[in-house]
Write an enzyme that holds these catalytic residues in place. Structure first.
Site, mmCIF file in Angstrom:
data_model
loop_
_atom_site.group_PDB
_atom_site.id
_atom_site.type_symbol
_atom_site.label_atom_id
_atom_site.label_comp_id
_atom_site.label_asym_id
_atom_site.label_seq_id
_atom_site.Cartn_x
_atom_site.Cartn_y
_atom_site.Cartn_z
ATOM 1 N N GLY A 69 -8.078 1.790 8.877
ATOM 2 C CA GLY A 69 -6.730 1.815 8.328
ATOM 3 C C GLY A 69 -6.436 0.653 7.408
ATOM 4 O O GLY A 69 -6.007 -0.402 7.847
ATOM 5 N N THR A 70 -6.696 0.848 6.130
ATOM 6 C CA THR A 70 -6.470 -0.225 5.177
ATOM 7 C C THR A 70 -6.782 0.318 3.795
ATOM 8 O O THR A 70 -7.164 1.473 3.655
ATOM 9 C CB THR A 70 -7.397 -1.429 5.490
ATOM 10 O OG1 THR A 70 -7.027 -2.516 4.671
ATOM 11 C CG2 THR A 70 -8.819 -1.066 5.208
ATOM 12 N N THR A 71 -6.576 -0.485 2.757
ATOM 13 C CA THR A 71 -7.162 -0.162 1.449
ATOM 14 C C THR A 71 -7.765 -1.429 0.877
ATOM 15 O O THR A 71 -7.077 -2.450 0.766
ATOM 16 C CB THR A 71 -6.088 0.335 0.457
ATOM 17 O OG1 THR A 71 -5.278 1.302 1.082
ATOM 18 C CG2 THR A 71 -6.736 0.920 -0.776
ATOM 19 N N ASP A 86 -5.258 -4.924 0.562
ATOM 20 C CA ASP A 86 -3.875 -4.953 1.047
ATOM 21 C C ASP A 86 -3.835 -5.889 2.249
ATOM 22 O O ASP A 86 -4.796 -6.612 2.501
ATOM 23 C CB ASP A 86 -3.408 -3.532 1.400
ATOM 24 C CG ASP A 86 -3.986 -3.080 2.728
ATOM 25 O OD1 ASP A 86 -3.228 -2.581 3.574
ATOM 26 O OD2 ASP A 86 -5.209 -3.234 2.930
ATOM 27 N N LYS A 102 -7.603 -10.045 4.666
ATOM 28 C CA LYS A 102 -8.760 -9.156 4.789
ATOM 29 C C LYS A 102 -9.945 -9.566 3.933
ATOM 30 O O LYS A 102 -10.888 -8.793 3.775
ATOM 31 C CB LYS A 102 -8.362 -7.726 4.423
ATOM 32 C CG LYS A 102 -7.319 -7.191 5.355
ATOM 33 C CD LYS A 102 -7.014 -5.734 5.112
ATOM 34 C CE LYS A 102 -5.806 -5.352 5.936
ATOM 35 N NZ LYS A 102 -5.425 -3.974 5.776
#
Lengths: 275, 251
Positions: A69-71, A86, A102
């Site tokens: 769950g991220t970009t 993000d 991140k």
């Protein structure tokens, strides 16, 4: 060992203390062994991680969400490599942190991005940073991007099937020039010009592919990176927060910006209205 | 004194010696001579070939071995120990290529061999490797390198060195004759190696085995014919030198 023989030690107990699968330190081949057989992070005997995980993903029972769950995205262009991520950390449908970092700065010439399980990425990439520092000390020269990504890939392969969740891009600049590798928990390792990982990657790919040219100027590249992440966070529920952007140049990386996505999205909407 | 402290390898003597390691170095001194020379664009390894028995096939005795395309080594001491070390070094070269996607540097593989040797000087139930090795090659940036390891696990870089029987004589010869001019060309470096070996080898060129690595080229083991030609050239040069000296004296 001589002491065992001299003292008449119980040989059954000995077999359990010194399991036959363990390679003795004298004969271990090189400095690059990672995995469950080499006590890097030993798995207790009798435990079956993949079985446990299956039971956790059954409907009706307890579900442990393991989606990435991220970009995050990175692309190579004429003036180096742009890395943009993000900053939302989610646990299922709850947003645990809005400002989660991140990108791990391994050394001034090497960056790693994280997507997937935050704990897994954090641990394994810090372990990678440790190995990179040791390489620098042992061999008197910085590790190449190919080698660093290979080390991470081998770490993943040592625990394949046991439920790690890591989608990482290793970016850097070495004597071969700019380098970009995608490494994931299956042991996939790909070199390429453009990658995007995480649940928002399809949205980011759409924006990147439509705006990418090899001869982008630096400002255009920064803008493209911001746009791709911002639009992905708009549509993907598991991405949000701020855009953290890095630019990898010949003499190291620089941190370009840290911009809130809602401000970016307002700006883009205003531009559209003006036109 | 030595008698009480030399049985076990892991025991120091009161005056700080590890006798087993020193005895291993004695074993090395019994082996046939090997010489290594680092030129500008070439590295040369020469070994004294022990005369083989009449019925023995000559080619099965190889003292110069390639570790990878760009690195090779010669050893002095126990051949069987050398075989093990060479095997482990070859595996490590390929393992390095696989993990790091780059060929080994000569220093890296020397360090690996030296670390391996050191481990066997500090564990129970095992004895040290009874070999010294001369490791030559080129790094990927084109620099030629020559390293020497010994049974204790130390390693050093050298411009030219010799190991084995009569190593001292050969090293003294090299100290006198290794100059920038002497290694100016590839052939000059090869001739220097042959001259150094001729100091200690009986019956001339027949008992010399020579290997060279040129930059960006694989290991080449010289044929006996080529060695004979070079030995003949050296003999001629020696005669010419002697003639010149005689003439100087008489005039």
């Amino acid at each position: 060992m001589a002491l065992f023989d001299v003292s008449g030690f119980n040989s059954d107990l000995r077999a359990r203390i010194l399991p036959s699968t363990q390679v003795p330190v004298l004969d271990r081949a090189n400095n690059y062994n990672f995995g469950s057989k080499f006590q890097e992070f030993a798995v207790p005997p009798g435990v079956d991680p993949s079985g446990f995980l299956e039971s956790c993903s059954s409907d009706g029972g307890v579900r442990i969400e393991m989606d990435h769950g991220t970009t995050t995205l990175a692309f190579k262009f004429r003036h180096g490599v742009i890395v943009a991520v993000d900053s939302r950390a989610s646990s299922g449908r709850y947003i645990s942190s809005t400002y989660y970092d991140k990108v791990i700065e391994i050394n001034p010439y090497l960056l790693g991005t994280m997507s997937g399980s935050a704990a897994d990425c954090m641990y394994w990439e810090r372990l990678l940073a440790k190995e990179c520092r040791l390489y620098r000390l042992r061999n008197n020269q910085r590790i190449s991007v190919a080698a660093a990504s290979k080390l991470l890939c081998n770490m993943m392969l040592g625990y394949r099937g046991m439920g790690l969740s890591v989608g990482s891009m290793i970016c850097g600049w070495d004597k071969e020039g700019p380098g970009l590798y995608y490494v994931d928990e299956n042991g996939t390792r790909l070199s390429g010009r453009m990658f995007s990982t995480g649940s928002g990657n399809s949205y980011a790919y759409g924006v990147m592919d439509s705006g990418y040219r090899e001869d982008l100027t630096v400002e255009e590249a920064y803008d493209l990176g911001c746009r791709a992440i911002a639009h992905a966070t708009h549509r993907d529920a598991y991405s949000g927060g701020v855009v953290n952007m890095y630019h990898m140049q010949k003499d190291g990386w620089i941190k370009v910006c840290k911009q809130d996505v809602s401000e970016l999205l307002h700006r883009y909407r205003k531009e559209k209205l003006r036109v | 004194m030595a008698a009480r402290y030399d049985r076990a390898i892991t025991v120091f003597s009161p005056d700080g010696h590890l006798f087993q390691v020193e005895y291993a170095q004695e074993a090395v001194k019994k082996g046939s001579t090997a010489v290594g020379i680092r030129g500008k664009d070439i590295v040369v390894l020469g070994v004294e070939k022990k005369s083989v028995a009449k019925l023995q096939e000559e080619r099965t005795v190889r003292k110069i071995c390639a570790l990878d395309e760009h690195v090779c080594m010669a050893f002095a001491g126990l051949t069987a120990d050398a075989r093990i070390v060479i095997n482990r070094a070859r595996v490590e070269c390929q393992s390095h290529r696989l993990t790091v996607e780059d060929p080994v540097t000569v220093e890296y593989i020397t360090r690996y061999i030296a670390t391996l040797k050191q481990r066997y000087t500090q564990s129970n139930g095992r004895r040290p490797f009874g070999i010294s090795a001369l490791i030559v090659g080129f790094d990927y940036d084109g620099t030629p390198r020559l390293y020497q390891t010994d049974p204790s696990g130390t390693y050093h870089a050298w411009k030219a060195n010799a190991i084995g029987r009569s190593a001292k004589t050969v090293r003294e010869f090299l100290e006198k004759n290794y100059t920038e001019d002497a290694i100016a060309g590839d052939n000059d470096a090869i001739k220097l190696a042959i001259k150094a070996l001729l100091e200690v080898v009986q019956s001339g060129g027949k008992n010399i085995e020579l290997a060279v690595i040129r930059r960006n080229q694989p290991l080449k083991i010289l044929e006996s014919k080529e060695i004979e030609t070079l030995v003949a050239e050296i003999e001629k040069e020696k005669e010419e030198e002697a003639e010149k000296k005689k003439q100087k004296k008489s005039t």
